[in-house]
Design a protein around this motif. Structure first.
Motif, PDB file in Angstrom:
ATOM      1  N   LEU A 217       0.839  -1.210   0.000  1.00  0.00           N
ATOM      2  CA  LEU A 217       0.000   0.000   0.000  1.00  0.00           C
ATOM      3  C   LEU A 217       0.868   1.252   0.000  1.00  0.00           C
ATOM      4  CD1 LEU A 217      -2.818  -1.035   2.503  1.00  0.00           C
ATOM      5  CD2 LEU A 217      -2.961  -0.854   0.033  1.00  0.00           C
ATOM      6  N   ILE A 218       1.955   1.230   0.794  1.00  0.00           N
ATOM      7  CA  ILE A 218       2.866   2.381   0.815  1.00  0.00           C
ATOM      8  C   ILE A 218       3.481   2.581  -0.568  1.00  0.00           C
ATOM      9  CG2 ILE A 218       5.038   3.229   1.764  1.00  0.00           C
ATOM     10  CD1 ILE A 218       4.290   1.846   4.392  1.00  0.00           C
ATOM     11  N   LYS A 219       3.872   1.466  -1.202  1.00  0.00           N
ATOM     12  CA  LYS A 219       4.453   1.560  -2.539  1.00  0.00           C
ATOM     13  C   LYS A 219       3.430   2.090  -3.533  1.00  0.00           C
ATOM     14  CE  LYS A 219       7.127  -1.148  -5.865  1.00  0.00           C
ATOM     15  NZ  LYS A 219       7.681  -2.487  -6.170  1.00  0.00           N
ATOM     16  N   VAL A 220       2.169   1.660  -3.393  1.00  0.00           N
ATOM     17  CA  VAL A 220       1.107   2.165  -4.269  1.00  0.00           C
ATOM     18  C   VAL A 220       0.951   3.676  -4.105  1.00  0.00           C
ATOM     19  CG1 VAL A 220      -1.390   2.144  -4.649  1.00  0.00           C
ATOM     20  CG2 VAL A 220      -0.156  -0.001  -4.411  1.00  0.00           C
ATOM     21  N   GLU A 221       0.972   4.131  -2.826  1.00  0.00           N
ATOM     22  CA  GLU A 221       0.853   5.573  -2.585  1.00  0.00           C
ATOM     23  C   GLU A 221       2.037   6.311  -3.200  1.00  0.00           C
ATOM     24  OE1 GLU A 221      -1.701   7.125  -1.432  1.00  0.00           O
ATOM     25  OE2 GLU A 221      -2.752   5.230  -1.196  1.00  0.00           O
ATOM     26  N   GLU A 222       3.255   5.727  -3.077  1.00  0.00           N
ATOM     27  CA  GLU A 222       4.427   6.364  -3.681  1.00  0.00           C
ATOM     28  C   GLU A 222       4.272   6.447  -5.199  1.00  0.00           C
ATOM     29  OE1 GLU A 222       7.687   4.030  -2.397  1.00  0.00           O
ATOM     30  OE2 GLU A 222       7.716   4.847  -0.341  1.00  0.00           O
ATOM     31  N   ILE A 223       3.751   5.364  -5.799  1.00  0.00           N
ATOM     32  CA  ILE A 223       3.553   5.368  -7.251  1.00  0.00           C
ATOM     33  C   ILE A 223       2.503   6.411  -7.632  1.00  0.00           C
ATOM     34  CG2 ILE A 223       2.717   3.986  -9.188  1.00  0.00           C
ATOM     35  CD1 ILE A 223       3.944   1.550  -7.808  1.00  0.00           C
ATOM     36  N   LYS A 224       1.422   6.509  -6.799  1.00  0.00           N
ATOM     37  CA  LYS A 224       0.410   7.536  -7.071  1.00  0.00           C
ATOM     38  C   LYS A 224       1.006   8.929  -6.989  1.00  0.00           C
ATOM     39  CE  LYS A 224      -3.701   4.957  -5.595  1.00  0.00           C
ATOM     40  NZ  LYS A 224      -4.812   4.888  -4.614  1.00  0.00           N
ATOM     41  N   ASP A 225       1.842   9.165  -5.950  1.00  0.00           N
ATOM     42  CA  ASP A 225       2.498  10.474  -5.829  1.00  0.00           C
ATOM     43  C   ASP A 225       3.384  10.741  -7.037  1.00  0.00           C
ATOM     44  OD1 ASP A 225       1.244  10.763  -3.424  1.00  0.00           O
ATOM     45  OD2 ASP A 225       2.964  10.086  -2.227  1.00  0.00           O
ATOM     46  N   GLU A 226       4.123   9.717  -7.460  1.00  0.00           N
ATOM     47  CA  GLU A 226       4.994   9.886  -8.625  1.00  0.00           C
ATOM     48  C   GLU A 226       4.161  10.146  -9.874  1.00  0.00           C
ATOM     49  OE1 GLU A 226       8.640   7.479 -10.872  1.00  0.00           O
ATOM     50  OE2 GLU A 226       7.644   6.653  -9.108  1.00  0.00           O
ATOM     51  N   LYS A 227       3.004   9.447  -9.972  1.00  0.00           N
ATOM     52  CA  LYS A 227       2.122   9.671 -11.115  1.00  0.00           C
ATOM     53  C   LYS A 227       1.596  11.107 -11.107  1.00  0.00           C
ATOM     54  CE  LYS A 227      -2.333   8.251 -13.008  1.00  0.00           C
ATOM     55  NZ  LYS A 227      -3.525   7.392 -12.809  1.00  0.00           N
ATOM     56  N   ASN A 228       1.156  11.582  -9.922  1.00  0.00           N
ATOM     57  CA  ASN A 228       0.674  12.962  -9.819  1.00  0.00           C
ATOM     58  C   ASN A 228       1.767  13.959 -10.187  1.00  0.00           C
ATOM     59  OD1 ASN A 228      -1.816  12.014  -8.957  1.00  0.00           O
ATOM     60  ND2 ASN A 228      -1.247  12.093  -6.796  1.00  0.00           N
ATOM     61  N   LYS A 229       2.997  13.644  -9.715  1.00  0.00           N
ATOM     62  CA  LYS A 229       4.117  14.529 -10.039  1.00  0.00           C
ATOM     63  C   LYS A 229       4.353  14.547 -11.538  1.00  0.00           C
ATOM     64  CE  LYS A 229       8.984  15.327  -8.962  1.00  0.00           C
ATOM     65  NZ  LYS A 229      10.177  14.817  -8.225  1.00  0.00           N
ATOM     66  N   CYS A 230       4.313  13.370 -12.175  1.00  0.00           N
ATOM     67  CA  CYS A 230       4.493  13.313 -13.635  1.00  0.00           C
ATOM     68  C   CYS A 230       3.373  14.069 -14.344  1.00  0.00           C
ATOM     69  CB  CYS A 230       4.526  11.852 -14.086  1.00  0.00           C
ATOM     70  SG  CYS A 230       5.983  10.948 -13.538  1.00  0.00           S
ATOM     71  N   THR A 231       2.147  13.936 -13.805  1.00  0.00           N
ATOM     72  CA  THR A 231       1.021  14.675 -14.405  1.00  0.00           C
ATOM     73  C   THR A 231       1.240  16.182 -14.296  1.00  0.00           C
ATOM     74  OG1 THR A 231      -0.462  12.867 -13.767  1.00  0.00           O
ATOM     75  CG2 THR A 231      -1.474  14.963 -14.365  1.00  0.00           C
ATOM     76  N   ASP A 232       1.714  16.627 -13.102  1.00  0.00           N
ATOM     77  CA  ASP A 232       2.010  18.054 -12.931  1.00  0.00           C
ATOM     78  C   ASP A 232       3.102  18.498 -13.894  1.00  0.00           C
ATOM     79  OD1 ASP A 232       0.123  18.070 -10.946  1.00  0.00           O
ATOM     80  OD2 ASP A 232       1.594  17.824  -9.313  1.00  0.00           O
ATOM     81  N   ASP A 233       4.148  17.662 -14.031  1.00  0.00           N
ATOM     82  CA  ASP A 233       5.229  17.999 -14.978  1.00  0.00           C
ATOM     83  C   ASP A 233       4.691  18.076 -16.397  1.00  0.00           C
ATOM     84  OD1 ASP A 233       6.942  18.037 -12.854  1.00  0.00           O
ATOM     85  OD2 ASP A 233       7.710  15.993 -13.177  1.00  0.00           O
ATOM     86  N   LEU A 234       3.775  17.156 -16.743  1.00  0.00           N
ATOM     87  CA  LEU A 234       3.186  17.168 -18.084  1.00  0.00           C
ATOM     88  C   LEU A 234       2.396  18.453 -18.306  1.00  0.00           C
ATOM     89  CD1 LEU A 234       2.555  15.716 -20.738  1.00  0.00           C
ATOM     90  CD2 LEU A 234       0.620  14.617 -19.599  1.00  0.00           C
ATOM     91  N   HIS A 235       1.595  18.829 -17.275  1.00  0.00           N
ATOM     92  CA  HIS A 235       0.839  20.085 -17.405  1.00  0.00           C
ATOM     93  C   HIS A 235       1.791  21.280 -17.540  1.00  0.00           C
ATOM     94  CE1 HIS A 235      -2.692  17.855 -16.906  1.00  0.00           C
ATOM     95  NE2 HIS A 235      -2.749  17.820 -15.557  1.00  0.00           N
ATOM     96  N   ALA A 236       2.871  21.251 -16.748  1.00  0.00           N
ATOM     97  CA  ALA A 236       3.836  22.352 -16.831  1.00  0.00           C
ATOM     98  C   ALA A 236       4.457  22.419 -18.219  1.00  0.00           C
ATOM     99  CB  ALA A 236       4.918  22.165 -15.762  1.00  0.00           C
TER     100      ALA A 236
END
Length: 705
Positions: A217-236
């Motif tokens: 579950l912790i790893k899933v949350e880390e992957i979600k955070d990384e996904k959100n970060k990638c999404t933010d980078d994509l928007h940027a």
């Protein structure tokens, strides 16, 4: 997959616990006794629950214990006696009890055998007990057993000590005194001895699975955070691309404007060249005018220097007083600035600040009044000096012996001296006020620093409340409660609560959803549990009814069989009596059956004391008695009359003919008397090796006749 595995193992664990709680795998009598364990403190439990053994020794220990594994350990003989009475009253079967006050310890007599090759140790030393008072139980049941690694070493050890030892191997073979050997496939259906160990292992496995799930579950949350970060980078990046496109369009427009401007500049270049000639002429005129102005400027500078010297002279006349006034003004400006900063100071410093402000204003007023007094005194002194000078001139002009004038002059001088003294007092008072003002300014600075420190601390507390609890000052006021605790106690309590919160581990963000799922599953399983409990009660009632019905039917049918057995026995033996009876009248379903026979000319005795032929004929009589009571449509008999003599064979064949009207008999026999009573004969012969030939004869046919 982990959750599925977790629920599967947890369900298996629950089933094991339920089996352990219900004592599944034990006899009815054991379960009946254990129902009284809570209310009767003299019942400690079954042997399997009171000893613990590692997995590698379980097979050997369970082999050594045998049926003793279900023995019940009690405090004393009275408890055992009481439970035996209960078993009798409820007809729940039999059980073996081990009272701690009467059991006798055992040990291996041949101590040298424990040092033989392959010997692991004495069986009771390889187990642990849940309480030291049960050590005698393990010693009684296992103290005379030796555990050996394999059967070869066990055989060698048994031979060496002339088959007087009790030996078990790790794979379950048992060597008993006298030379008997037990072995084969070891079937542990109940696993009574290792049930508690298996429960502990599954619980440890479940903890490991839960820990692994938390990691996933912790790893899933880390992957979600990384996904959100990638999404933010994509928007940027998309925004940056839009900005680049906008910049490109802007540059394109500017380039077009520059081209248009270039054309305009080229068009105006000719006009600029024409204007350049005119500018050159203007430059010449300006140069001539500049020379003229320079001369005038030199003259002006000289005049300015003269004026500056005059101004300097005038400034020197007022330099002393101007310097003092500047100092006072700078002090006042600084005081005003400090006063403005102190307006936002905390409530507990406001009173001091107000007092200091009033003091400053008072000091300013006094300074102004002193300045005015100094100025008026100076003017008066100047006037007096002028008056003295004029008087001196008048004295010089008039007679020096004029006392009146001299007295007037002395009076004027005295007034001047008095004014000078008054001025000195004013200066002294002014210096004292300046010192007090400086002291007050220092106090203002100290209070200001204290106020800034308090404000900083207050801001840090406010930020901490917001960052930690998302509470504002007004919002926190709603949670204010009165308490008698000291601040140190409150801080200690906060530290304890934080430690408890930290010990809870990471926050499970999916706990609400998981709670709903678990609650739904719990509701479902609880409903199933209730259904199972109801079904269990129904089954118990049905079993009780079946037991009662079975006991009734068994008793009735057993009496009929006993009657038929006696009838058939007399017919086959030509007289005498046959009798069957139950060995234990407490429970007919678990009782044994005793067969007694009295052939003609002999006394009534146990069937096992008869000869071989009599035993066979008695068994045939019992079989035919059952057959008469409830005839079966088909019956196969395999040489059951082989041990009978000729006379009894004839009786057997004749009686078999009587029963053939309702039952078809197929008889395998080599006795002539039986063959003669048969309706059809089938003979099997082997004239050639490996080749069987069938011969049949119809004894009822006309050809045969």
């Amino acid at each position: 997959a982990l959750e599925v595995r977790y629920h599967e193992r947890k369900a298996f664990l629950e089933s094991l616990k339920n089996m352990a709680e219900r004592y599944e795998g034990y006899g009815n009598s054991i379960r009946k006794v254990m129902e009284y364990k809570k209310e009767n403190k003299g019942i400690f439990g079954v042997v399997a629950d009171l000893i613990k053994v590692s997995a590698e020794y379980e097979t050997a220990i369970e082999t050594a214990l045998g049926g003793n594994i279900q023995n019940i350990v009690t405090k004393d003989e009275a408890t055992a006696k009481k439970m035996i009475e209960i078993l009798k009253e409820s007809k729940s079967g039999r059980a073996t009890f081990l009272p701690l006050t009467s059991i006798v310890t055992r040990e291996v007599k041949e101590k040298d055998a424990l040092n033989a090759p392959g010997v692991i140790g004495q069986a009771d030393e390889l187990v642990e007990v849940t309480d030291k008072q049960f050590k005698a139980v393990s010693n009684t049941l296992l103290g005379n057993y030796i555990v050996v690694d394999n059967i070869d070493n066990a055989l060698n050890l048994a031979k060496k000590y002339h088959y007087t030892l009790r030996i078990v191997t790790l794979t379950g073979e048992a060597l008993n005194p006298g030379g008997s050997i037990s072995g084969g496939a070891f079937k542990r259906s109940g696993n009574l001895l290792g049930r508690s160990r298996e429960i502990d292992e599954i619980q440890a496995e479940l903890k490991g699975i839960l820990k692994e799930i938390d990691g996933v579950l912790i790893k899933v949350e880390e992957i979600k955070d990384e996904k959100n970060k990638c999404t933010d980078d994509l928007h940027a990046l998309e925004d940056e691309i839009k900005e680049k496109e906008l910049s490109r369009n802007t540059v394109t427009l500017n380039l077009k404007g520059f081209k248009d401007r270039k054309e305009e500049l080229f068009g105006g270049l000719e006009g600029i060249k024409r204007e350049s000639g005119q500018i050159d002429e203007n430059i010449k005129d300006i140069t001539q005018s500049r020379d003229k102005v320079k001369k005038e400027l030199d003259t002006s500078v000289e005049r300015e220097n003269e004026i500056g010297a005059l101004v300097d002279e005038l400034n020197r006349n007022r330099a002393v007083k101007a310097e003092e006034a500047d100092k006072v003004n700078s002090i006042l400006i600084e005081a005003d600035r400090n006063n403005a900063a102190l307006l936002s100071e905390q409530r507990f410093t406001n009173e001091n600040l107000e007092k200091l402000k009033e003091s400053v204003v008072h000091f300013n007023e006094e300074l102004e009044s002193l300045a005015q007094s100094v100025e008026s005194n100076e003017n008066e002194i100047l006037n007096k000096n002028d008056e003295i000078v004029s008087l001196k001139k008048r004295i010089e002009e008039e007679s020096p012996d004029d006392d009146k004038k001299l007295t007037e002059l002395n009076k004027v001088i005295a007034d001047r001296d008095a004014l000078n003294e008054s001025q000195k007092d004013i200066f002294t008072e002014r210096d004292s006020l300046a010192e007090r003002k400086a002291s007050n300014e220092k106090e203002l600075i100290r209070l200001n620093a204290q106020r800034e420190k308090i404000d900083s601390y207050f801001d840090s507390l406010r930020d901490y409340m917001w960052n930690e609890y998302e509470l504002t000052l007004s919002g926190a006021g709603e949670f204010k409660t009165e308490t008698d605790m000291e601040l140190t106690d409150i801080k200690r309590r906060i530290a304890t609560l934080k430690g408890d919160i930290k010990a809870l581990g990471n926050v499970n963000v999916n706990s609400i959803e998981q709670y709903g799922e678990v609650m739904e599953r719990f509701t479902f399983m609880d409903g199933q549990r209730k259904d199972i409990i109801e079904a269990e009660e129904d089954l118990k009632r049905a079993i009780a009814e079946l037991d009662d019905e079975m006991r009734r039917q068994f008793t009735e049918e057993f009496a009929k069989i006993a009657e038929q057995f006696d009838v058939v026995f007399r017919e086959l033996f030509g007289g005498g009596h046959g009798k069957i009876e139950l060995t234990d009248s407490d429970d007919v379903l678990e009782a044994g059956i005793r067969i007694t026979a009295e052939p003609p000319g002999k006394k009534l005795q146990n069937m096992m004391q008869l000869s071989g032929g009599e035993k066979s004929l008695s068994a045939i009589a019992l079989l035919f008695g059952i057959q008469r009571l409830k005839p079966s449509p088909f019956c196969l008999l395999d040489e059951i009359e082989a041990a009978l003599d000729e006379a009894n064979v004839d009786r057997f064949a004749n009686y078999l003919s009587q029963l053939s009207g309702k039952t078809q008999f197929i008889v395998i026999t080599h006795r002539r008397g039986t063959m003669t009573k048969a309706d059809r004969l089938y003979g099997i012969t082997m004239q050639e090796k490996g080749v069987s030939t069938e011969v049949n004869v119809d004894l009822d046919s006309e050809d045969y006749e």
